[in-house]
Design a protein around this motif. Structure first.
Motif, PDB file in Angstrom:
ATOM      1  N   GLY A 289      -0.512  -4.501   0.643  1.00 30.41           N
ATOM      2  CA  GLY A 289      -0.132  -3.723   1.816  1.00 30.41           C
ATOM      3  C   GLY A 289       1.280  -3.970   2.286  1.00 30.41           C
ATOM      4  O   GLY A 289       1.696  -3.434   3.323  1.00 30.41           O
ATOM      5  N   VAL A 290       2.043  -4.794   1.550  1.00 29.89           N
ATOM      6  CA  VAL A 290       3.419  -5.052   1.955  1.00 29.89           C
ATOM      7  C   VAL A 290       4.238  -3.773   1.809  1.00 29.89           C
ATOM      8  O   VAL A 290       3.899  -2.856   1.050  1.00 29.89           O
ATOM      9  CB  VAL A 290       4.041  -6.199   1.131  1.00 29.89           C
ATOM     10  CG1 VAL A 290       3.311  -7.509   1.431  1.00 29.89           C
ATOM     11  CG2 VAL A 290       3.996  -5.894  -0.362  1.00 29.89           C
ATOM     12  N   GLY A 291       5.354  -3.726   2.543  1.00 25.61           N
ATOM     13  CA  GLY A 291       6.131  -2.492   2.602  1.00 25.61           C
ATOM     14  C   GLY A 291       6.805  -2.107   1.310  1.00 25.61           C
ATOM     15  O   GLY A 291       6.940  -0.920   0.989  1.00 25.61           O
ATOM     16  N   VAL A 292       7.232  -3.102   0.520  1.00 26.45           N
ATOM     17  CA  VAL A 292       8.031  -2.812  -0.659  1.00 26.45           C
ATOM     18  C   VAL A 292       7.255  -2.028  -1.714  1.00 26.45           C
ATOM     19  O   VAL A 292       7.850  -1.266  -2.504  1.00 26.45           O
ATOM     20  CB  VAL A 292       8.603  -4.117  -1.257  1.00 26.45           C
ATOM     21  CG1 VAL A 292       7.499  -4.982  -1.874  1.00 26.45           C
ATOM     22  CG2 VAL A 292       9.708  -3.832  -2.258  1.00 26.45           C
ATOM     23  N   PHE A 293       5.936  -2.163  -1.753  1.00 25.75           N
ATOM     24  CA  PHE A 293       5.145  -1.474  -2.770  1.00 25.75           C
ATOM     25  C   PHE A 293       4.522  -0.176  -2.260  1.00 25.75           C
ATOM     26  O   PHE A 293       3.713   0.441  -2.959  1.00 25.75           O
ATOM     27  CB  PHE A 293       4.065  -2.415  -3.323  1.00 25.75           C
ATOM     28  CG  PHE A 293       4.635  -3.590  -4.053  1.00 25.75           C
ATOM     29  CD1 PHE A 293       5.534  -3.412  -5.095  1.00 25.75           C
ATOM     30  CD2 PHE A 293       4.295  -4.883  -3.698  1.00 25.75           C
ATOM     31  CE1 PHE A 293       6.081  -4.494  -5.769  1.00 25.75           C
ATOM     32  CE2 PHE A 293       4.837  -5.976  -4.361  1.00 25.75           C
ATOM     33  CZ  PHE A 293       5.735  -5.777  -5.393  1.00 25.75           C
ATOM     34  N   ARG A 294       4.884   0.238  -1.059  1.00 24.56           N
ATOM     35  CA  ARG A 294       4.437   1.538  -0.566  1.00 24.56           C
ATOM     36  C   ARG A 294       5.288   2.640  -1.196  1.00 24.56           C
ATOM     37  O   ARG A 294       6.395   2.405  -1.670  1.00 24.56           O
ATOM     38  CB  ARG A 294       4.510   1.580   0.960  1.00 24.56           C
ATOM     39  CG  ARG A 294       3.511   0.629   1.606  1.00 24.56           C
ATOM     40  CD  ARG A 294       3.629   0.555   3.116  1.00 24.56           C
ATOM     41  NE  ARG A 294       2.567  -0.303   3.625  1.00 24.56           N
ATOM     42  CZ  ARG A 294       1.377   0.137   4.020  1.00 24.56           C
ATOM     43  NH1 ARG A 294       1.124   1.443   4.013  1.00 24.56           N
ATOM     44  NH2 ARG A 294       0.461  -0.705   4.442  1.00 24.56           N
ATOM     45  N   LYS A 295       4.767   3.844  -1.183  1.00 22.32           N
ATOM     46  CA  LYS A 295       5.470   4.977  -1.787  1.00 22.32           C
ATOM     47  C   LYS A 295       5.648   6.065  -0.733  1.00 22.32           C
ATOM     48  O   LYS A 295       4.673   6.735  -0.395  1.00 22.32           O
ATOM     49  CB  LYS A 295       4.688   5.501  -2.991  1.00 22.32           C
ATOM     50  CG  LYS A 295       4.475   4.451  -4.071  1.00 22.32           C
ATOM     51  CD  LYS A 295       3.849   5.040  -5.317  1.00 22.32           C
ATOM     52  CE  LYS A 295       3.504   3.966  -6.328  1.00 22.32           C
ATOM     53  NZ  LYS A 295       4.616   3.138  -6.729  1.00 22.32           N
ATOM     54  N   PRO A 296       6.871   6.205  -0.205  1.00 20.39           N
ATOM     55  CA  PRO A 296       8.071   5.408  -0.489  1.00 20.39           C
ATOM     56  C   PRO A 296       7.995   4.054   0.213  1.00 20.39           C
ATOM     57  O   PRO A 296       7.180   3.869   1.132  1.00 20.39           O
ATOM     58  CB  PRO A 296       9.187   6.272   0.101  1.00 20.39           C
ATOM     59  CG  PRO A 296       8.529   6.986   1.239  1.00 20.39           C
ATOM     60  CD  PRO A 296       7.125   7.265   0.781  1.00 20.39           C
ATOM     61  N   PRO A 297       8.852   3.104  -0.173  1.00 22.32           N
ATOM     62  CA  PRO A 297       8.849   1.792   0.481  1.00 22.32           C
ATOM     63  C   PRO A 297       9.136   1.907   1.974  1.00 22.32           C
ATOM     64  O   PRO A 297       9.861   2.805   2.412  1.00 22.32           O
ATOM     65  CB  PRO A 297       9.969   1.038  -0.243  1.00 22.32           C
ATOM     66  CG  PRO A 297      10.108   1.728  -1.564  1.00 22.32           C
ATOM     67  CD  PRO A 297       9.817   3.168  -1.287  1.00 22.32           C
TER      68      PRO A 297
END
Length: 321
Positions: A289-297
């Motif tokens: 759930g960290v931000g860097v691996f969200r799409k988009p980050p």
């Protein structure tokens, strides 16, 4: 019936070994408490150690109760059972109680000898990034200067544009040890607390040769608290709900049962390399759930409020400035 002398000596030796093992394995103090560090508003006496009467309730000032007691958590832990037993007496007395409005909570530990961090230690976090499950703990560190309080601000550094959140279960070492066996490891743990392993992803993943240290150790990048919850207060540290909220929206939600290397394994592993000391802090890894691996980050911006919650331990709330 009288035992032959040789049999009696063998029996006594086995009994002595059993008693020694039991003492060695027992947890520090064997008492359930929530220990805190705090400043008293308008008081020039600096850092104090206290015991919460309950989560969010009044705090017993330990040094006010017993002037011989130290003023910091690290010094209290260095006293071993003597310090924790005094804290228990102070709590039971109901004396020297301060209301929450009279104090500012600090990180449960300041200036530890070591801040040990563990990467890629949740199965679901590994799946999130299509990474293999580690065969050995991935160890890195933060500088102690990154530590900040449970309700203090997270300072966005001008050097990074990609600051991210990571809720983590943390634990604190209670007594000195080297080459600690897993079966004995919990007896070296004073308790557990909530951490946010704030991370500058650009410095962690793209710069500085992809060494993690600089991206993890900007000032204010290690909020901790609200209390050091002693080991005996936590029924099972590896079955606790873990959540992170940003501006009230849940971004991480998992359970410590997803940890690949549990507390005992981490203590045993790290103590192969370094001597562990009272006050040393371990951050045990983050769930997905960290931000860097969200799409988009997605990354933190000024004005955001980050809340990290762990069942039985409490929550820390930090504004981004």
């Amino acid at each position: 019936m009288r035992l032959p002398l040789r049999s009696f000596c063998t029996f006594r030796s086995l009994y002595s070994q059993t008693q020694t093992t039991n003492v060695h394995r027992r947890r520090l103090s064997g008492v359930a408490m929530r220990l805190v560090q705090f400043h008293r508003h308008g008081d020039g006496r600096g850092i104090r150690v206290g015991v919460e009467q309950g989560e969010g309730l009044g705090v017993v000032d330990l040094k006010e109760f017993d002037p011989s007691m130290p003023s910091t958590m690290r010094e209290l832990l260095e006293l071993g059972d003597k310090g924790l037993e005094c804290a228990q007496r102070a709590l039971s007395s109901g004396q020297c109680v301060l209301e929450r409005s009279q104090i500012q909570l600090l990180s449960p530990v300041l200036a530890p000898e070591k801040v040990v961090c563990v990467g890629m230690n949740y199965q679901d976090h590994c799946l999130e990034q299509n990474a293999p499950i580690p065969k050995e703990p991935i160890i890195f560190s933060k500088f102690a200067s990154a530590i900040t309080g449970p309700y203090d601000d997270i300072i966005l550094p001008s050097e990074s544009q990609e600051v991210d959140w990571e809720v983590e279960l943390a634990f604190v070492i209670g007594r000195r040890g080297k080459h600690i066996q897993e079966k004995d490891a919990l007896s070296y743990v004073a308790g557990f607390t909530v951490a946010n392993d704030v991370s500058a992803r650009d410095w962690q993943m793209k710069r500085n040769g992809k060494q993690w240290l600089l991206g993890k150790t900007f000032d204010s990048f290690c909020p901790l608290g609200p209390a050091l919850v002693t080991t005996d207060s936590v029924k099972d540290p590896h079955n606790l709900g873990v959540r992170c909220l940003v501006n009230g929206d849940t971004v991480q939600s998992s359970n410590t049962d997803q940890m690949i290397f549990k507390t005992e394994a981490l203590v045993a592993w790290v103590s192969k390399f370094v001597t562990l000391s009272p006050g040393d802090i371990f951050l045990t890894g983050t769930p997905p759930g960290v931000g860097v691996f969200r799409k988009p980050p997605v990354f933190l911006k000024r004005g955001d409020v980050v809340e990290c919650q762990i069942d039985q331990l409490g929550s820390i709330i930090n504004k981004v400035v």
